[in-house]
Design a protein around this motif. Structure first.
Motif, short mmCIF file in Angstrom:
data_model
loop_
_atom_site.label_atom_id
_atom_site.label_comp_id
_atom_site.label_asym_id
_atom_site.label_seq_id
_atom_site.Cartn_x
_atom_site.Cartn_y
_atom_site.Cartn_z
N ARG A 16 7.49 30.58 -26.18
CA ARG A 16 7.76 30.27 -24.73
C ARG A 16 7.24 30.95 -23.90
N GLU B 59 4.05 29.30 -23.14
CA GLU B 59 4.16 27.91 -22.40
C GLU B 59 4.57 28.33 -21.03
N GLN B 60 5.45 29.25 -20.78
CA GLN B 60 5.67 29.47 -19.40
C GLN B 60 4.38 29.96 -18.53
N TRP C 155 -1.56 27.02 -22.93
CA TRP C 155 -1.33 26.02 -24.06
C TRP C 155 -2.06 26.44 -25.45
N ALA D 10 0.48 28.72 -27.20
CA ALA D 10 1.84 28.09 -27.53
C ALA D 10 1.53 27.04 -28.41
N TRP E 153 8.71 19.67 -30.34
CA TRP E 153 8.17 20.50 -29.33
C TRP E 153 6.66 20.59 -29.23
N LEU F 160 4.20 19.56 -26.18
CA LEU F 160 3.08 20.49 -25.71
C LEU F 160 1.92 20.00 -25.67
N ARG G 117 1.93 17.73 -22.35
CA ARG G 117 1.81 18.42 -21.20
C ARG G 117 0.69 19.14 -20.98
N SER G 118 -0.13 19.63 -21.82
CA SER G 118 -1.45 20.41 -21.74
C SER G 118 -2.67 19.07 -21.49
#
Length: 140
Positions: free
Chosen positions: A8, A11-12, A16, A19, A42, A46, A49-50
């Motif tokens: 987490r 990720e924040q 990447w 994570a 998840w 990831l 999103r990456s």
């Protein structure tokens, strides 16, 4: 710190690599352990999103969750041609995402033609178009 908190935090921070490494080690598609399955989802998120689309595309060849996340990601990025190509190649989820996108952007006739071209027997694709073309929807 437990792996979950580390993942987490990474990720924040947008780390990447960290994570993805942490989450993928705890992930399993269709695991009977719902935590492992959720971690798999998840992991796919990831990757999207990456912007690791090539990696997600490779996984999408055999993994339904990767395929769905990839198609959503292509839509989010406005990559209509890629969605169209995936639909043309037989990816039913890509067809549904593509058709919804066309309908939601007032291109119901184009969506209808896409269904005729890529899934003429696909009743669900026809239902999507019909919902947008119905008089109650206000679309034509």
């Amino acid at each position: 710190m437990e792996w979950f908190e580390q993942a987490r935090a990474a990720e924040q921070l947008g780390d990447w690599d960290a994570a993805i490494t942490l989450v993928s080690a705890q992930a399993e598609c269709y695991s009977t352990d719902h935590y492992m399955h959720n971690n798999h989802l998840w992991h796919m998120d990831l990757l999207a999103r990456s912007e690791r689309l090539p990696e997600l595309m490779e996984l999408a060849r055999t993994d339904v969750h990767a395929r769905r996340r990839l198609n959503r990601s292509l839509r989010e990025r406005g990559m209509e041609a890629a969605l169209r190509s995936r639909a043309k190649d037989g990816d039913r989820d890509a067809l549904y995402v593509f058709v919804r996108l066309l309908c939601e952007t007032n291109r119901a006739q184009t969506a209808y033609l896409a269904v005729q071209d890529f899934g003429p027997e696909d009743q669900y694709a026809h239902q999507i178009v019909a919902r947008f073309r119905s008089p109650s929807s206000g679309a034509q």
